[in-house]
Design an enzyme around this catalytic site. Structure first.
Site, PDB file in Angstrom:
ATOM      1  N   GLU A 220       0.822  -1.210   0.000  1.00  0.00           N
ATOM      2  CA  GLU A 220       0.000   0.000   0.000  1.00  0.00           C
ATOM      3  C   GLU A 220       0.860   1.266   0.000  1.00  0.00           C
ATOM      4  O   GLU A 220       0.402   2.336   0.404  1.00  0.00           O
ATOM      5  CB  GLU A 220      -0.935  -0.028   1.202  1.00  0.00           C
ATOM      6  CG  GLU A 220      -1.911  -1.192   1.168  1.00  0.00           C
ATOM      7  CD  GLU A 220      -2.746  -1.281   2.431  1.00  0.00           C
ATOM      8  OE1 GLU A 220      -3.692  -0.494   2.558  1.00  0.00           O
ATOM      9  OE2 GLU A 220      -2.442  -2.127   3.289  1.00  0.00           O
TER      10      GLU A 220
ATOM     11  N   SER B 257      -6.511  -1.982   1.760  1.00  0.00           N
ATOM     12  CA  SER B 257      -6.788  -1.416   0.435  1.00  0.00           C
ATOM     13  C   SER B 257      -7.332  -2.451  -0.539  1.00  0.00           C
ATOM     14  O   SER B 257      -7.182  -2.320  -1.753  1.00  0.00           O
ATOM     15  CB  SER B 257      -5.521  -0.757  -0.151  1.00  0.00           C
ATOM     16  OG  SER B 257      -5.150   0.356   0.623  1.00  0.00           O
TER      17      SER B 257
ATOM     18  N   SER C  19     -11.168  10.637   0.516  1.00  0.00           N
ATOM     19  CA  SER C  19     -11.396   9.358   1.177  1.00  0.00           C
ATOM     20  C   SER C  19     -12.643   9.444   2.048  1.00  0.00           C
ATOM     21  O   SER C  19     -13.057  10.525   2.480  1.00  0.00           O
ATOM     22  CB  SER C  19     -10.190   8.969   2.032  1.00  0.00           C
ATOM     23  OG  SER C  19      -9.027   8.823   1.252  1.00  0.00           O
TER      24      SER C  19
END
EC number: 6.3.2.4
Length: 389
Positions: free
Chosen positions: A36, A216, A357
């Site tokens: 990630e 993720s 986000s």
């Protein structure tokens, strides 16, 4: 905090050369060794752009995929995901050394052939690392050893939140609802694939095969046919030798942002948000849907839920945060079933934190802007004592 340890509950207020008290120095840490890495860099881009420079001195530090700590460019655009390009921290020739003892908090830079350069004391580390070697308690343990304050969950909460197996054990032990699952440890499936196939079949179809310690949506597969199970396990094992297989839950995917309480108060929960995958290319909210195909996903906040379900989601999110002993911030993901059950999917102790986000978006809809949220997280870290708590 041990009686022998210095009381470091209040950060240093050394004066600036002008005579005024210096601003708290925040080390924004990103990159790292996990899969990630790019997501961490994108998160840092958002924080570097929004953090209030009139209140804080900011030092960006990146960790390369090989694990080298380097001074990073204070250029948010450089760390964004743009046009499918995934950013990466590269060696710069300037290695950063964090404080390694409780008696000092100075940050040093090593350049080959030169005397180490001191950048000054660090008051707070803002670790924007996702996945192993950053979000899993390893970094937090290093910072604890040196009595350095940092944003977010401590060692145990980070480790539990990272490992979906132990997370489910803790949550179930606290009476929180989790979906049925089984754990396949390294080498077990290869030794007896037929037995494990039967174990997975007992969960019912579909199932989701996941690396136990990754985020993720990396390495996750939805399996509708048991013939596809070996390939799904192999894909998960590319990210983690330990694999968790979860029964599919029929329901809406709802998320809720949790923020630590000030002065010992109970944690706070945002209004919930909902993720709806609309693109035909995605069976679920996978890596590509999250970061590379925004058109295929709808993020709705606040989620269209009746008030009693909103309050139930918020309460379960806070209970989940408390169950693992989280601090600072976490995002709790749940399923809301047609019969109005709320089932915890996972807690993410360092959620994606770009301005787009879900974590900051949910707080924005709840009345806390992105810059204000960053300020609140730094304030929570400065307030928190070092040592056992």
């Amino acid at each position: 905090m041990s009686s022998q340890s210095p009381d470091r509950s209040v950060p240093s207020t050394d004066e600036h050369p002008t005579g005024a008290p210096r601003k708290p120095r925040v080390l924004v840490l990103f990159g790292g060794r996990s899969g990630e890495h790019a997501i961490s860099a994108a998160t840092a881009a958002g924080v570097l752009r929004a953090i209030d420079r009139s209140r804080y001195d900011v030092v960006p530090v990146g960790i390369t995929p090989a694990g080298e700590w380097v001074l990073a460019a204070d250029e948010p655009a450089r760390w964004e995901i743009a046009d499918g390009r995934l950013p990466q921290v590269e060696p710069t020739g300037e290695e950063v050394i964090l404080p390694l003892s409780t008696g000092r908090r100075d940050l040093r830079v090593l350049t080959p052939g030169d005397v180490p350069r001191v950048l000054g004391e660090v008051d707070v580390v803002f670790p924007l690392l996702h996945g192993p070697y950053g979000e899993d308690g390893t970094l937090q343990g290093m910072l604890e050893l040196a009595d350095v304050r940092y944003v977010g969950a401590g060692v145990l909460a980070s480790a539990v939140g990272m490992d979906k197996h132990f997370m489910k054990l803790v949550l179930a032990g606290e009476g929180l609802p989790v979906s049925p699952y089984t754990v396949i440890r390294p080498g077990e499936f290869e030794r007896d694939p037929e037995a494990w196939t039967q174990t997975v079949a007992a969960l019912g179809m579909p199932v989701f095969v996941k690396p136990a310690r990754a985020g993720s949506s990396l390495g996750i597969s939805k399996v509708d046919d048991l013939a596809d199970l070996p390939a799904a396990i192999a894909a998960a094992q590319e990210h983690d030798p330990k694999v968790i297989v979860e029964a599919g839950v029929v329901g809406r995917e709802i998320e809720c942002a949790v923020l630590g309480g000030r002065g010992g108060a109970r944690p706070r929960a945002s209004l919930p948000g909902e993720i709806v995958v609309t693109g035909e290319a995605h069976d679920f909210y996978d890596f590509e849907a999250k970061y590379l195909d925004e058109a295929g996903v709808e993020l709705s906040c606040p989620a269209d839920l009746p008030e009693h379900l909103v309050e139930r989601v918020r309460e379960i999110a806070i209970r989940t945060f408390e169950a693992v002993g989280a601090e600072g911030l976490s995002r709790v993901d749940v399923f809301v079933t047609p019969d109005e059950r709320v089932v915890v999917n996972e807690i993410n102790t360092m959620p994606g934190f770009t301005p787009f986000s879900m974590y900051p978006r949910m707080w924005e809809k709840s009345g806390l802007s992105y810059p204000e949220l960053i300020d609140e997280l730094v304030a929570l870290a400065l307030e928190r004592p070092t040592g056992l708590r």
